[in-house]
Structure formats: C-alpha cells, structure tokens
Design a protein around this motif. Structure first.
Motif, PDB file in Angstrom:
ATOM      1  N   GLU A   6       0.819  -1.198   0.000  1.00  0.00           N
ATOM      2  CA  GLU A   6       0.000   0.000   0.000  1.00  0.00           C
ATOM      3  C   GLU A   6       0.862   1.261   0.000  1.00  0.00           C
ATOM      4  OE1 GLU A   6      -2.771  -0.089   3.185  1.00  0.00           O
ATOM      5  OE2 GLU A   6      -3.926  -1.789   2.385  1.00  0.00           O
ATOM      6  N   SER A   7       1.953   1.214   0.780  1.00  0.00           N
ATOM      7  CA  SER A   7       2.838   2.397   0.803  1.00  0.00           C
ATOM      8  C   SER A   7       3.514   2.602  -0.550  1.00  0.00           C
ATOM      9  CB  SER A   7       3.884   2.253   1.908  1.00  0.00           C
ATOM     10  OG  SER A   7       4.756   1.159   1.622  1.00  0.00           O
TER      11      SER A   7
ATOM     12  N   LEU B  90       6.568   9.201  -6.067  1.00  0.00           N
ATOM     13  CA  LEU B  90       7.638   9.004  -7.039  1.00  0.00           C
ATOM     14  C   LEU B  90       7.348   7.793  -7.920  1.00  0.00           C
ATOM     15  CD1 LEU B  90      11.416   9.419  -6.331  1.00  0.00           C
ATOM     16  CD2 LEU B  90      10.607   7.440  -7.602  1.00  0.00           C
ATOM     17  N   ILE B  91       6.907   6.672  -7.292  1.00  0.00           N
ATOM     18  CA  ILE B  91       6.645   5.443  -8.043  1.00  0.00           C
ATOM     19  C   ILE B  91       5.410   5.613  -8.901  1.00  0.00           C
ATOM     20  CG2 ILE B  91       5.980   3.020  -7.789  1.00  0.00           C
ATOM     21  CD1 ILE B  91       7.742   2.898  -5.310  1.00  0.00           C
ATOM     22  N   VAL B  92       4.373   6.246  -8.380  1.00  0.00           N
ATOM     23  CA  VAL B  92       3.152   6.458  -9.148  1.00  0.00           C
ATOM     24  C   VAL B  92       3.446   7.348 -10.360  1.00  0.00           C
ATOM     25  CG1 VAL B  92       0.848   7.460  -9.115  1.00  0.00           C
ATOM     26  CG2 VAL B  92       1.663   6.103  -7.172  1.00  0.00           C
TER      27      VAL B  92
ATOM     28  N   MET C 231       5.403   5.443 -13.029  1.00  0.00           N
ATOM     29  CA  MET C 231       4.649   4.446 -13.780  1.00  0.00           C
ATOM     30  C   MET C 231       3.612   5.096 -14.682  1.00  0.00           C
ATOM     31  SD  MET C 231       4.052   1.218 -11.264  1.00  0.00           S
ATOM     32  CE  MET C 231       5.411   0.136 -10.841  1.00  0.00           C
ATOM     33  N   THR C 232       3.025   6.201 -14.268  1.00  0.00           N
ATOM     34  CA  THR C 232       2.005   6.863 -15.082  1.00  0.00           C
ATOM     35  C   THR C 232       2.621   7.779 -16.127  1.00  0.00           C
ATOM     36  OG1 THR C 232       1.828   8.627 -13.424  1.00  0.00           O
ATOM     37  CG2 THR C 232       0.308   6.762 -13.234  1.00  0.00           C
ATOM     38  N   GLY C 233       3.926   8.041 -16.023  1.00  0.00           N
ATOM     39  CA  GLY C 233       4.598   8.898 -16.998  1.00  0.00           C
ATOM     40  C   GLY C 233       4.435  10.362 -16.745  1.00  0.00           C
ATOM     41  N   ARG C 234       3.985  10.735 -15.614  1.00  0.00           N
ATOM     42  CA  ARG C 234       3.820  12.158 -15.317  1.00  0.00           C
ATOM     43  C   ARG C 234       5.187  12.849 -15.239  1.00  0.00           C
ATOM     44  NH1 ARG C 234      -0.501  11.472 -10.356  1.00  0.00           N
ATOM     45  NH2 ARG C 234      -2.211  10.568 -11.602  1.00  0.00           N
TER      46      ARG C 234
ATOM     47  N   GLY D 164      16.533   5.506 -12.701  1.00  0.00           N
ATOM     48  CA  GLY D 164      16.275   4.232 -12.040  1.00  0.00           C
ATOM     49  C   GLY D 164      16.731   4.189 -10.609  1.00  0.00           C
ATOM     50  N   THR D 165      17.769   4.942 -10.294  1.00  0.00           N
ATOM     51  CA  THR D 165      18.280   4.899  -8.910  1.00  0.00           C
ATOM     52  C   THR D 165      17.272   5.457  -7.935  1.00  0.00           C
ATOM     53  OG1 THR D 165      20.534   5.142  -9.741  1.00  0.00           O
ATOM     54  CG2 THR D 165      20.161   5.632  -7.413  1.00  0.00           C
ATOM     55  N   GLN D 166      16.593   6.507  -8.337  1.00  0.00           N
ATOM     56  CA  GLN D 166      15.603   7.112  -7.439  1.00  0.00           C
ATOM     57  C   GLN D 166      14.424   6.152  -7.171  1.00  0.00           C
ATOM     58  OE1 GLN D 166      15.048  10.671  -9.877  1.00  0.00           O
ATOM     59  NE2 GLN D 166      15.720  11.915  -8.114  1.00  0.00           N
ATOM     60  N   VAL D 167      13.937   5.513  -8.231  1.00  0.00           N
ATOM     61  CA  VAL D 167      12.804   4.585  -8.057  1.00  0.00           C
ATOM     62  C   VAL D 167      13.222   3.385  -7.229  1.00  0.00           C
ATOM     63  CG1 VAL D 167      11.149   3.131  -9.247  1.00  0.00           C
ATOM     64  CG2 VAL D 167      11.783   5.346 -10.226  1.00  0.00           C
ATOM     65  N   TYR D 168      14.436   2.879  -7.500  1.00  0.00           N
ATOM     66  CA  TYR D 168      14.889   1.714  -6.740  1.00  0.00           C
ATOM     67  C   TYR D 168      15.058   2.063  -5.275  1.00  0.00           C
ATOM     68  CZ  TYR D 168      17.611  -2.258  -5.208  1.00  0.00           C
ATOM     69  OH  TYR D 168      18.061  -3.359  -4.525  1.00  0.00           O
ATOM     70  N   ASN D 169      15.598   3.249  -5.015  1.00  0.00           N
ATOM     71  CA  ASN D 169      15.770   3.668  -3.624  1.00  0.00           C
ATOM     72  C   ASN D 169      14.432   3.760  -2.903  1.00  0.00           C
ATOM     73  OD1 ASN D 169      18.534   3.790  -3.814  1.00  0.00           O
ATOM     74  ND2 ASN D 169      18.586   5.978  -4.360  1.00  0.00           N
ATOM     75  N   ALA D 170      13.411   4.278  -3.614  1.00  0.00           N
ATOM     76  CA  ALA D 170      12.081   4.341  -2.987  1.00  0.00           C
ATOM     77  C   ALA D 170      11.555   2.944  -2.678  1.00  0.00           C
ATOM     78  CB  ALA D 170      11.107   5.085  -3.911  1.00  0.00           C
ATOM     79  N   LEU D 171      11.750   1.985  -3.639  1.00  0.00           N
ATOM     80  CA  LEU D 171      11.324   0.609  -3.405  1.00  0.00           C
ATOM     81  C   LEU D 171      12.083  -0.006  -2.237  1.00  0.00           C
ATOM     82  CD1 LEU D 171       9.886  -2.059  -4.169  1.00  0.00           C
ATOM     83  CD2 LEU D 171      11.717  -2.449  -5.843  1.00  0.00           C
TER      84      LEU D 171
END
Length: 576
Positions: free
Chosen positions: A72-73, A79-81, A84-87, A92-99
């Motif tokens: 849910e988080s 950042l992830i939303v 994925m939506t292309g906004r 890649g480092t930023q998304v991976y860090n969030a994950l």
C-alpha cells in the motif's frame, strides 16, 4: 443329578464371587488409569498444538499484514506512481531507492518488485523475481480488477521457486499503470515458521482451495493436501487423512489462506494395543489366581452343602422325616442341626394346620348356609301382615306354609341334600316371590330325571334365583327365569338364566376379582361361590356365560355327580 447340579451352581457362584471381587476392581482401575492417561496426554497434546498454531498463525498473519502495508505504501508513493504513469521522468536509482526504503523492514521476510502495465519487471529487491508476469490471468489480472491486495499461490512448476504472491495495482488513467508485488518463497516460510512447532510436527500453508502452498521439508507425504481436501468434500474429519496424526487449522481472513499444523498423536494405535495387551495379560493372571482359590474353597464346602441340599430336596418332595447327620460344630453343622429341628416342627405344624383348616372350613360353610337374606324374611313377614289386614286370602296360607318349609330345611344340620329337595325349596321360594311380585317374571324348571338323586350343597339354587329376581328386574321390567340341570359325563351342569337387565360391568369385574360384595350388592352370589370353592376346590366357583340374545345373566355351576351311601357313590356328598 441333583448333586451335580448343586455342585456346578455352587462352584459357579463362588467362582463368580471371587472373580468379581478380584477382577472388577482391577478392571476398573486399569480402565480408569488408561482412560486418565490417554485423556491427559490428549489434552496436553491439544493444548500444545493450539499454542503452537496460535504462534504460527500470528506470525503468518503479521507477515501478510506487514507485506500488505508495504504494498500500500508503494502504491501511494508519489515518485513510483509518477514514474509508472509517466507524469514525470526519474532515473532508475531514485525509483529503486524508494522501493528499497519501503521494503527495508521486510527484506529478509519477502521479495518486493515493481512491474509495468504490460507485466514487465522494472525493479526488484531480489534477483529471484520473474522477468515478466502475465496480466491477463494470475495475480496481476486479479489485482487489476479488484484494485486491492490479492493473494495467489505460485505454481509449483514456476521456475522462480516461489510459493505465494501478493499484488496491488497502481491506478492509471485507463486502468492499471503498473503493479507492486510481494513474493514469499520457501526460505521465507522456513524462516517465518522456524522454532514455532515441535519435533515430529509439520506445517502446511494452503490456499483457499486447499492446494498446498508450502510444506515443511520434513513432510514426506506430497499427497497430504489432496487427501485433506477430499476429507472436507466428503464431510469427514481431517483425522481420516492419517490415523496417527491430529490436525489443527487456522484460516487467515484477508487472504483466505490457511495454516495447518499436523502433530503426531501422543498415543498411536500400536501403543494403545500394547497397553491393552499388558492390561489383558494382567487381568488373565489375576483371573487364574482367583479361579484356583475359588475351586479350592468350593471343594471344602461342597460335601456338607450337598448333603443338606439333598435333605432339602426330600422335604420339598413331601418327606418331612428327612434328617441330616451332624458331624461337627462349625457353622455348616449348626445349620444342619437347625434344619433337623425345623423339619420336626414343620411336620407338627402341618398336621395342626390341616386340622385347624378343616375345622375352619366346616365353620365357614355352616355360617354361610345359615345366612338367609334378612330382607327376604322381613319382606315376606311384612307381606303376611298386610294381607292379613286386608283380607283373609289363600295367599297368606300359601306364603306361611312355604316360609315354614324353607326355614325348616335351612336349619337342617345336613350340608348336602339331594337335588329334588333343593328344587322343592326353590319352588317354595319362587311361589312366595310370585305372590309378592305378580306378573313380574315367569319361572321354568328343566331337570333330567337321572339327576334328582344327585347331592348338591344345601340352599345353593335359592340365592341364584333370588339374585335374578331382585337385581335382574330392578329396573321395573319383567321377564323369564329358568333353572336347568343336565348331565355331562361325570359332571352335573346347573344353569340359572334370566333375561333381565344383567349385572353391571363394575359388579362383574368386582365379582371376578373376588374382592367381596358392596353393601346390598349380590351377597348371595358371593356366599354360593365361597361354598362351592370350599367344597370342590378354588376352580369350582360360579361361571358366567354369555346370555342368550345379549341380555340378562347366565350363571353355571359344574358339580361332580355324587349320591348318598348305598346308592351310586360311597361318599357322603363332599363331591371333591
């Protein structure tokens, strides 16, 4: 043969007593010990299994809740939303860090990954994550439709070696823009359940259809889940899947997955059979000892008891001179002496009782024969009085003569009279009653001549005819009364009939019970019945036959044909 029967019976009873005293407490104690032992073991086993299952289910439920929270988080992570939506475009480092940051508390307990809208892997916390997942079926398809966390089993054929997959869709403009996924592999379940169950126990995780998701490595039965599912479908208990195990189940509500704990029974069937065998051998050993002791005692006690039993059998057959030789001073010898004295007193008491019974019977017969109906005498005298006042009628003379003749015959000392004399008294009585109740009844007499000399109890027919006149027509009706005497072999059948109102069912039932007459009710019938029974035996009383036409009363008396001495019989007329 009687001695053998006594011996067998006595030995059986003595043996049964010893066996009961020796074996019943033993059997009860053994049964109680085994029952208590088994109950305590089963209770402790259930409590232990329940505690283990509570811990396992709590860990499993916590893990699913924590994984769901991470998904849910991630689904709400801006950042992830946006990525994925292309906004917005992120490296890649930023998304991976969030994950990685969101999944950090559970990195050892589950694998987390991100997939795009086509099911292609974007980022993952483990190299074991599949490169792509189908979006038209499976976890991603279900997540896209439900738009909430879904739970699916991973096929055992999946090369990733995963067991369970959790997925949530990241909403986009035209549906799911991507997916966040958590996977539980076998090592995750092993780490989760490690130390939570005892030795010899096994843990299974089952999906909502009871297909196996995970099983502990020690479980060698690969078809267990299928058998458990069949038991549920057939309405059987889970214990039918394995006789040596108990099964305890917890169902997690949000996922529908179940945690099943299989635990060995504390007492297997083999162990119980061994216990029962030991108990049976102990009981048989005690039975042999008890039987040995019982047979020894029976041999010592048999001879004097056999002698006493033979003497009692002789007394039972009527030999009151039977005696038992007294050879000692013990209790059996004292019993033999008391038996001898008892038979002596019994013989004397029997003779005295017979004499007293005979005197009592004679007194009762004389008393009942002397009981003329006081109402009859009073009414007769009252009739004489009023007839004398009104006119000097011939009826007064007739009634007086008839009454005098009846009284003369009633005070006679003879207990038996010839039938002709009894009929003469009866005719006198009927003549008086015909004057008292003119036109009330018609009387008929039919007697075979050969029976005129036969002896009958004195004043036997008069009470029967009186009963017919007084009670048969008490409702004010009139009718017929008949007396008939016929011979049947060596028996004389005397029948008194009337077509009056008959006896009530209550009076008939009371008479058949011989419970005695009520005040003013059929006293003559009871007296005649008692006289017949005293003279001829308890089965020779009055007999009630179905009346002709269904109305009235029909009474029959069956007497043995007897005559005075010097005629056809040597008996005085006792008839019995």
């Amino acid at each position: 043969m009687r001695g053998l029967g006594l011996r067998a019976s006595f030995q059986k009873k003595l043996l049964g007593s010893f066996l009961a005293v020796g074996l019943v407490p033993l059997v009860v104690c053994v049964g109680l010990i085994l029952g208590i032992f088994q109950t305590v073991l089963l209770r402790n086993s259930r409590e232990s299994a329940q505690n283990q299952l509570d811990a396992l289910s709590s860990d499993f439920e916590r893990l699913l809740t924590d994984c769901g929270g991470v998904l849910e988080s991630l689904q709400k992570e801006t950042l992830i939303v946006d990525a994925m939506t292309g906004r917005r475009r992120f490296n890649g480092t930023q998304v991976y860090n969030a994950l990685y940051s969101a999944a950090l508390p559970l990195l050892r307990e589950a694998d987390f990954s991100l997939y795009d809208a086509q099911g292609e892997l974007l980022y993952a916390t483990s190299n074991a994550a599949p490169r792509s997942l189908p979006t038209n079926w499976g976890a991603l398809a279900a997540a896209g439709e439900a738009m909430e966390t879904v739970y699916r089993q991973i096929s055992p054929l999946d090369p990733t070696g995963g067991c369970m997959r959790m997925a949530q869709a990241v909403p986009g403009r035209d549906g799911a823009a991507g997916y966040v996924v958590a996977e539980l592999r076998e090592e995750h379940f092993q780490r989760l359940f490690q130390g939570g169950y005892g030795t010899g126990s096994d843990v299974l995780v089952l999906d909502p259809f009871w297909d196996q998701v995970y099983a502990t490595p020690t479980l060698q039965d690969s078809a267990l889940a299928a058998r458990l599912r069949l038991c549920l479908l057939d309405g059987q208990s889970l214990g039918e899947a394995g006789a040596d195990y108990t099964y305890h189940v917890f169902r997690e509500k949000s996922s529908g997955f179940s945690v099943l704990l299989r635990q060995p029974k504390p007492l297997t069937d083999g162990t119980m059979r061994l216990f029962c065998l030991v108990a049976a051998l102990s009981i048989l050993l005690c039975a042999g000892v008890c039987m040995r002791v019982a047979l020894g005692f029976s041999r010592q006690l048999f001879e004097p008891i056999r002698t006493l039993n033979s003497a009692m059998a002789a007394v039972e057959e009527g030999d009151l001179d039977a005696r038992v030789e007294v050879t000692g001073t013990d209790e059996i010898s004292q019993l033999s002496g008391r038996f001898n004295r008892m038979t002596q007193r019994l013989k004397a008491n029997l003779a005295q009782s017979i004499h007293q019974q005979q005197e009592l019977g004679d007194a009762q017969i004389r008393m009942m024969q002397a009981q003329l109906n006081p109402h009859f005498l009073y009414n007769t005298l009252d009739t004489l009085k009023w007839l004398g006042k009104i006119n000097g009628s011939q009826e007064i003379s007739t009634i007086s003569a008839d009454l005098a003749d009846i009284l003369r015959r009633s005070i006679s000392a003879e207990e038996f009279v010839e039938l002709r004399e009894e009929l003469e008294v009866l005719e006198r009585y009927v003549e008086i009653q015909a004057i008292r109740f003119p036109g009330k009844f018609e009387f008929a007499l039919r007697v075979e001549p050969v029976l005129m000399d036969a002896l009958v109890p004195k004043l036997m027919l008069q009470p029967l005819v009186e009963n017919a006149i007084i009670h048969g027509f008490e409702d004010g009706s009139s009718g017929h009364i008949s007396v008939e005497a016929v011979q049947s072999g060596e028996t004389m059948l005397l029948t008194v009939r009337d077509d009056g109102c008959g006896m009530s069912e209550e009076s008939m039932a009371r008479f058949l019970r011989r419970s005695g007459p009520q005040e003013g009710g059929h006293l003559g019938l009871y007296n005649v019945d008692a006289i017949l029974r005293l003279h001829y035996g308890p089965d020779s009383g009055l007999q009630f036959l179905p009346p002709a036409g269904g109305r009235g009363t029909c009474i029959r008396v069956a007497l043995p044909i007897a005559h005075r001495k010097g005629e056809n019989s040597d008996d005085e007329g006792s008839g019995g």
